[in-house]
Scaffold this active site. Structure first.
Site, PDB file in Angstrom:
ATOM      1  N   THR B  58     -16.389  22.492  -8.383  1.00  0.00           N
ATOM      2  CA  THR B  58     -16.451  22.134  -6.968  1.00  0.00           C
ATOM      3  C   THR B  58     -17.253  23.222  -6.267  1.00  0.00           C
ATOM      4  O   THR B  58     -17.047  24.421  -6.503  1.00  0.00           O
ATOM      5  CB  THR B  58     -15.054  21.903  -6.356  1.00  0.00           C
ATOM      6  OG1 THR B  58     -15.211  21.447  -5.011  1.00  0.00           O
ATOM      7  CG2 THR B  58     -14.178  23.149  -6.388  1.00  0.00           C
ATOM      8  N   GLU B  59     -18.232  22.809  -5.462  1.00  0.00           N
ATOM      9  CA  GLU B  59     -19.302  23.729  -5.077  1.00  0.00           C
ATOM     10  C   GLU B  59     -18.867  24.817  -4.100  1.00  0.00           C
ATOM     11  O   GLU B  59     -19.615  25.757  -3.859  1.00  0.00           O
ATOM     12  CB  GLU B  59     -20.514  22.952  -4.536  1.00  0.00           C
ATOM     13  CG  GLU B  59     -20.285  22.134  -3.299  1.00  0.00           C
ATOM     14  CD  GLU B  59     -19.889  20.694  -3.618  1.00  0.00           C
ATOM     15  OE1 GLU B  59     -19.338  20.457  -4.707  1.00  0.00           O
ATOM     16  OE2 GLU B  59     -20.135  19.827  -2.766  1.00  0.00           O
ATOM     17  N   ASN B  60     -17.659  24.691  -3.531  1.00  0.00           N
ATOM     18  CA  ASN B  60     -17.220  25.811  -2.703  1.00  0.00           C
ATOM     19  C   ASN B  60     -16.814  27.020  -3.533  1.00  0.00           C
ATOM     20  O   ASN B  60     -16.563  28.087  -2.974  1.00  0.00           O
ATOM     21  CB  ASN B  60     -16.114  25.386  -1.734  1.00  0.00           C
ATOM     22  CG  ASN B  60     -14.969  24.681  -2.398  1.00  0.00           C
ATOM     23  OD1 ASN B  60     -15.168  23.842  -3.275  1.00  0.00           O
ATOM     24  ND2 ASN B  60     -13.761  25.022  -2.011  1.00  0.00           N
TER      25      ASN B  60
END
Lengths: 227, 241
Positions: B58-60
């Protein structure tokens, strides 16, 4: 690096018309107390760098509602509860620079790392790359992007030791390390402070060299006090 | 080149969203590193076989993302890119935003699954803006996700609400990425995009010849490559990493 005892003291030096990076992605890593202190402090004409453009009526949204933000640089301003930004934007009272999220992060990283500019494939052929220099390298198309620096950064970490080495919790790390490095003066709120020597040097995510001011604001409600 | 008539019709009915999610999940190789976009693609995680060791990004700033967290499991410091509370899995790692997008841009993720407004036959993707006048632009990580992974899959209904096909010759909506989509899962068919040609891998509730009459794209039968022809064996192939 110095410790101060209140959020108010931590943001005292922020000047009108300066560029301020504010960390956090959603509530994770959001330096709530520092933003509130900045609201009370009164600096205006600010350029703010954040992933979003404020949510609800508090924090960055309130800073925008009060007319203190001249320009926002972010990846995703429009959300279901970004009404204060939306209103200012539609009234032409705030300038917006939309940057793809990875380019935003890399521009911030590049500033802290002393990179003059970089070619990125993200955004090539889209309207967000219009007017920008492009180059084909080994068959791949890239867009030239420039670093993003700030006068001040307000971020949140989990623990600081006495010399400003920082650790973070889980996805609250997000923009913290790169914003601290990209700003002339980085201010960090932490939830715990430990003595130098009591932090595992291998676990340091932001070395204290990037940190200028730390304020310890313990939060009873945060889970994971043991981590 | 293979004829449209060789495209198998593998279901009598159009697929619903759950069936589409299951199909995508079955096509993800064991051991793959995968990013599932916000919205419909997130459903894919419900159908991943835990035995296959697929790692979600997940890109966060997290690899090894687990399922959504509820009640006492909610930790405000542990959210996904959709800002939904999630859980860790054994082997989770955390990293800052620049590392997270470097991981994606650097081609380390095997597959990214995204929603779309439109996909063009050359793989152009439009999924961030309808270009409506007065709309406030907001892109988030869409452009990074579109071009970063080794393969970008799209999940979408084949037709918009007014019936207009979303698989098109050229996108009218503002582009998210150029030539980046390699496969499109829809309720009516699975399409593989290669060299500007759209190959129909399989159809659901419609024949490929009927799709050819409806869509303004250059349509051909299935790609004649091993391992992409059907879903039955794809789930057990070894990952590329």
């Amino acid at each position: 690096m110095n410790f101060v005892t209140s959020a108010e003291e931590a943001v005292r030096g922020i000047t009108d018309d300066s560029t301020v990076m504010i960390g956090g992605f959603g509530v994770a890593g959001q330096p709530v107390e520092l933003i509130d202190a900045l609201i009370d402090q009164g600096a205006t004409g600010l350029t703010v760098v954040n992933n979003n453009a404020g949510n609800g009526d508090v924090g960055l949204a309130r800073l925008i509602a009060l007319g203190r933000v001249r320009k926002i640089i972010c990846s995703f301003p429009r959300q279901s509860d970004s009404w204060h930004f939306d209103e200012k934007y539609r009234a032409g009272e705030i300038e917006l620079e939309v940057v793809p999220q990875g380019n935003l992060a890399e521009r911030i990283r590049a500033a802290g790392a002393g990179i003059g500019a970089f070619f990125t494939p993200t955004g090539y052929g889209t309207e967000l790359a219009e007017g920008k220099e492009t180059r084909e390298i080994d068959g791949v198309h890239y867009v030239l992007e420039y670093p993003l620096r700030a006068d001040f950064a307000l971020t949140k970490a989990w623990t600081s030791d006495d010399v400003g080495n920082l650790t973070y919790r889980k996805t609250a790390r997000n923009f913290g390390p790169i914003m601290a490095a990209a700003s002339s003066h980085s201010t960090v709120q932490v939830s715990r402070r430990v003595s130098a020597g009591d932090m595992d040097p291998e676990a340091v995510a932001t070395p204290g060299i990037y940190v200028d001011t730390v304020v310890n604001i313990p939060e009873a409600s945060t889970k994971g006090q043991d981590s | 080149m293979s004829a449209l008539s060789t495209t198998p019709r593998t279901s009598d009915n159009a697929l619903d969203r759950e069936a589409m999610a299951r199909l995508v999940a079955e096509d993800i190789p064991a051991g793959a590193f995968v990013n599932l976009g916000i919205g419909q693609p997130t459903k894919v995680s419900n159908y991943l076989d835990p035995e296959h060791g697929v790692t979600l990004h997940t890109e966060n700033g997290m690899l090894g993302m687990g399922p959504q967290a509820h009640d006492e499991d909610i930790d405000p410091d542990l959210i996904n890119a959709g800002k939904i509370p999630v859980k860790e899995t054994p082997g989770t790692s955390y990293f800052h935003h620049a590392d997270s997008f470097a991981m994606m841009r650097g081609g380390h993720l095997d597959i990214c699954v995204l929603g779309a407004f439109q996909v063009a036959q050359n793989g152009d993707l439009a999924n961030w803006s309808t270009g409506a006048p007065g709309a406030i632009p907001a892109v988030g990580g869409a452009m990074d996700l579109a071009i970063g992974a080794k393969q970008t899959f799209v999940m979408m209904n084949l037709r918009s609400k007014d019936g207009t096909p979303k698989l098109v010759r050229e996108c009218d909506f503002p582009l998210t990425g150029v030539g980046c989509v390699s496969r499109v899962y829809t309720d009516a068919a699975v399409f593989e995009l290669a060299d500007g040609v759209v190959h129909v891998r399989e159809t659901f509730g419609i024949d490929a010849q009927d799709l050819a009459r409806e869509l303004d794209v250059d349509l051909q039968g299935p790609l004649d490559t091993e391992g992409t022809g059907n879903t039955s064996g794809a789930g057990t192939t070894t990952g590329t990493r």
